[in-house]
Design a protein around this motif. Sequence first.
Motif, PDB file in Angstrom:
ATOM      1  N   THR A 119       0.855  -1.185   0.000  1.00  0.00           N
ATOM      2  CA  THR A 119       0.000   0.000   0.000  1.00  0.00           C
ATOM      3  C   THR A 119       0.893   1.237   0.000  1.00  0.00           C
ATOM      4  OG1 THR A 119      -1.582  -1.242   1.308  1.00  0.00           O
ATOM      5  CG2 THR A 119      -1.897   1.130   1.209  1.00  0.00           C
ATOM      6  N   PRO A 120       0.602   2.193  -0.880  1.00  0.00           N
ATOM      7  CA  PRO A 120       1.418   3.408  -0.926  1.00  0.00           C
ATOM      8  C   PRO A 120       1.417   4.126   0.431  1.00  0.00           C
ATOM      9  CG  PRO A 120      -0.076   3.332  -2.801  1.00  0.00           C
ATOM     10  CD  PRO A 120      -0.433   2.204  -1.905  1.00  0.00           C
ATOM     11  N   GLU A 121       2.509   4.832   0.700  1.00  0.00           N
ATOM     12  CA  GLU A 121       2.690   5.477   2.007  1.00  0.00           C
ATOM     13  C   GLU A 121       1.626   6.541   2.284  1.00  0.00           C
ATOM     14  OE1 GLU A 121       6.080   8.027   4.383  1.00  0.00           O
ATOM     15  OE2 GLU A 121       6.678   6.759   2.704  1.00  0.00           O
ATOM     16  N   ASP A 122       1.212   7.280   1.263  1.00  0.00           N
ATOM     17  CA  ASP A 122       0.205   8.322   1.497  1.00  0.00           C
ATOM     18  C   ASP A 122      -1.138   7.719   1.900  1.00  0.00           C
ATOM     19  OD1 ASP A 122      -0.129   7.258  -1.027  1.00  0.00           O
ATOM     20  OD2 ASP A 122      -0.750   9.142  -1.966  1.00  0.00           O
ATOM     21  N   ILE A 123      -1.471   6.555   1.360  1.00  0.00           N
ATOM     22  CA  ILE A 123      -2.716   5.886   1.740  1.00  0.00           C
ATOM     23  C   ILE A 123      -2.631   5.422   3.190  1.00  0.00           C
ATOM     24  CG2 ILE A 123      -4.250   3.920   1.238  1.00  0.00           C
ATOM     25  CD1 ILE A 123      -4.306   6.063  -0.909  1.00  0.00           C
ATOM     26  N   LEU A 125      -0.851   6.753   5.553  1.00  0.00           N
ATOM     27  CA  LEU A 125      -0.965   7.941   6.413  1.00  0.00           C
ATOM     28  C   LEU A 125      -2.414   8.420   6.498  1.00  0.00           C
ATOM     29  CD1 LEU A 125       2.215   9.919   5.330  1.00  0.00           C
ATOM     30  CD2 LEU A 125       1.818   8.760   7.514  1.00  0.00           C
ATOM     31  N   LEU A 126      -3.131   8.445   5.379  1.00  0.00           N
ATOM     32  CA  LEU A 126      -4.535   8.861   5.405  1.00  0.00           C
ATOM     33  C   LEU A 126      -5.378   7.926   6.256  1.00  0.00           C
ATOM     34  CD1 LEU A 126      -5.038   9.939   1.674  1.00  0.00           C
ATOM     35  CD2 LEU A 126      -5.083  11.418   3.699  1.00  0.00           C
ATOM     36  N   ARG A 127      -5.096   6.651   6.207  1.00  0.00           N
ATOM     37  CA  ARG A 127      -5.840   5.704   7.058  1.00  0.00           C
ATOM     38  C   ARG A 127      -5.550   5.947   8.531  1.00  0.00           C
ATOM     39  NH1 ARG A 127      -5.022   0.187   3.510  1.00  0.00           N
ATOM     40  NH2 ARG A 127      -6.510   0.754   1.885  1.00  0.00           N
TER      41      ARG A 127
END
Length: 135
Positions: A119-123, A125-127
Amino acid sequence: MGMISEFKEFIARGNVVDLAVGVVIGAAFGKIVTALVDGIVMPFIGYLSGGVSLGDAKYVLTAAQMDAAGKEVAAEVAIKYGAFVQTAIDFVLIAFVIFLFLKAYNKVRKPADAAPAATPEDIVLLREIRDSLKK
């Protein structure tokens, strides 16, 4: 680079050598299937058709003309479809066996299932932000 060295490099590539080996094996395999058709399949078909050899089947357009002495004056004109049918059977058998071989080869060679993409890092972080806001 000279033409000789370019040619050596071309021949040294693995795919050219593999292709050459494939052609040689394919030619030998074709002879095996032709022997199978000529020696086993066609006699069986001849037996089923009442002893008529399918390879010799033809449609005579004009019969051979003989003179009074029994010597052939004009040759027979015929459409020899039996040889074509026999060659078509050769082709179908060769194609079928190659299909089976490649199917088995691909089954054995099937690569392992790739691991799911991370899973990409920005996803991530958003989670984490979403989960912290829910609390």
